[in-house]
Design a protein around this motif. Structure first.
Motif, PDB file in Angstrom:
ATOM      1  N   ASP A   1       0.850  -1.192   0.000  1.00 22.69           N
ATOM      2  CA  ASP A   1       0.000   0.000   0.000  1.00 22.69           C
ATOM      3  C   ASP A   1       0.888   1.246   0.000  1.00 22.69           C
ATOM      4  O   ASP A   1       1.889   1.313   0.708  1.00 22.69           O
TER       5      ASP A   1
ATOM      6  N   ASN B   1     -12.853  -3.238   2.240  1.00 18.79           N
ATOM      7  CA  ASN B   1     -13.836  -2.180   2.421  1.00 18.79           C
ATOM      8  C   ASN B   1     -14.773  -2.166   1.213  1.00 18.79           C
ATOM      9  O   ASN B   1     -14.311  -2.286   0.075  1.00 18.79           O
TER      10      ASN B   1
ATOM     11  N   SER C   1     -12.147   3.446  -1.235  1.00 20.39           N
ATOM     12  CA  SER C   1     -11.742   4.614  -2.035  1.00 20.39           C
ATOM     13  C   SER C   1     -11.277   4.234  -3.433  1.00 20.39           C
ATOM     14  O   SER C   1     -11.182   5.107  -4.297  1.00 20.39           O
ATOM     15  N   VAL C   2     -10.984   2.965  -3.672  1.00 24.70           N
ATOM     16  CA  VAL C   2     -10.578   2.503  -5.004  1.00 24.70           C
ATOM     17  C   VAL C   2     -11.567   1.411  -5.434  1.00 24.70           C
ATOM     18  O   VAL C   2     -11.744   0.410  -4.727  1.00 24.70           O
TER      19      VAL C   2
ATOM     20  N   HIS D   1     -10.157  -5.290  -3.404  1.00 23.66           N
ATOM     21  CA  HIS D   1      -8.837  -5.500  -2.809  1.00 23.66           C
ATOM     22  C   HIS D   1      -8.994  -5.880  -1.353  1.00 23.66           C
ATOM     23  O   HIS D   1      -9.880  -5.380  -0.655  1.00 23.66           O
TER      24      HIS D   1
ATOM     25  N   HIS E   1      -7.001  -5.796   2.154  1.00 22.62           N
ATOM     26  CA  HIS E   1      -5.865  -5.252   2.889  1.00 22.62           C
ATOM     27  C   HIS E   1      -5.318  -6.361   3.792  1.00 22.62           C
ATOM     28  O   HIS E   1      -6.089  -7.000   4.523  1.00 22.62           O
TER      29      HIS E   1
HETATM   30  P1  AMP Z   1      -9.699   1.464   0.225  1.00 20.16           P
HETATM   31  O1  AMP Z   1      -9.733   2.840   0.845  1.00 20.16           O
HETATM   32  O2  AMP Z   1     -10.158   0.364   1.144  1.00 20.16           O
HETATM   33  O3  AMP Z   1     -10.406   1.442  -1.106  1.00 20.16           O
HETATM   34  O4  AMP Z   1      -8.177   1.126  -0.027  1.00 20.16           O
HETATM   35  C1  AMP Z   1      -7.465   1.676  -1.083  1.00 20.16           C
HETATM   36  C2  AMP Z   1      -6.018   1.653  -0.696  1.00 20.16           C
HETATM   37  O5  AMP Z   1      -5.247   1.856  -1.866  1.00 20.16           O
HETATM   38  C3  AMP Z   1      -5.595   2.718   0.309  1.00 20.16           C
HETATM   39  O6  AMP Z   1      -5.071   2.106   1.481  1.00 20.16           O
HETATM   40  C4  AMP Z   1      -4.539   3.524  -0.445  1.00 20.16           C
HETATM   41  O7  AMP Z   1      -3.472   3.959   0.362  1.00 20.16           O
HETATM   42  C5  AMP Z   1      -4.085   2.526  -1.498  1.00 20.16           C
HETATM   43  N1  AMP Z   1      -3.530   3.105  -2.716  1.00 20.16           N
HETATM   44  C6  AMP Z   1      -4.011   4.135  -3.443  1.00 20.16           C
HETATM   45  N2  AMP Z   1      -3.236   4.372  -4.523  1.00 20.16           N
HETATM   46  C7  AMP Z   1      -2.242   3.443  -4.474  1.00 20.16           C
HETATM   47  C8  AMP Z   1      -1.126   3.170  -5.303  1.00 20.16           C
HETATM   48  N3  AMP Z   1      -0.866   3.868  -6.417  1.00 20.16           N
HETATM   49  N4  AMP Z   1      -0.307   2.145  -4.945  1.00 20.16           N
HETATM   50  C9  AMP Z   1      -0.546   1.436  -3.828  1.00 20.16           C
HETATM   51  N5  AMP Z   1      -1.596   1.644  -3.011  1.00 20.16           N
HETATM   52  C10 AMP Z   1      -2.429   2.641  -3.319  1.00 20.16           C
END
Ligand code: AMP
Length: 114
Positions: free
Chosen positions: A32, A87, A95-96, A100, A102
């Motif tokens: 991450d 999440n 947020s993505v 995924h 964690h």
């Molecule tokens: P979520 O908020 O559960 O969707 O998790 C998304 C995660 O992706 C967060 O912990 C971010 O820090 C991580 N993240 C966002 N952009 C990148 C990236 N380019 N490389 C690695 N992790 C990322």
């Protein structure tokens, strides 16, 4: 099937750099970018799946879970303990928009999450 607008699809495709720590035919695991614990690795399917709510294949989910456990062993946190969490949606804090898991560890993790 990658989505060119999806950040994690672009990592899968090698367009955006990431520190990959493990990979299989179906999934990759990478660090991450903003770690919330000493070990914070994301395990994602190579193909675009928006979230757990959009998953349809139990075998694929099983592969992700097995890779998460492999990553924990590889990172040296299997004995001390760790957390695997995905999440989903706005209230879940996603947020993505690419499924995924964690994998978090290397310190005592609080419960319940805030
Ligand atoms: P979520 O908020 O559960 O969707 O998790 C998304 C995660 O992706 C967060 O912990 C971010 O820090 C991580 N993240 C966002 N952009 C990148 C990236 N380019 N490389 C690695 N992790 C990322």
């Amino acid at each position: 099937m990658s989505d060119t607008s999806c950040l994690f699809c672009r990592i899968v495709d090698g367009e955006i750099p990431a520190t990959i720590v493990a990979e299989t035919a179906f999934a990759i695991a990478f660090r991450d970018i903003a770690p919330k614990a000493p070990v914070h690795v994301l395990v994602i399917p190579r193909r675009h799946i928006g979230s757990l709510s959009e998953a349809t294949d139990a075998a694929e989910l099983g592969e992700l879970a097995m890779l998460a456990a492999d990553v924990a062993r590889q990172e040296g946190i299997a004995e001390s303990g760790y957390r695997v969490v995905t999440n989903v949606g706005e209230d879940g804090g996603q947020s993505v928009g690419h499924l995924h898991w964690h994998v978090l560890g290397g310190r005592a993790l609080g419960w319940p999450p805030g």
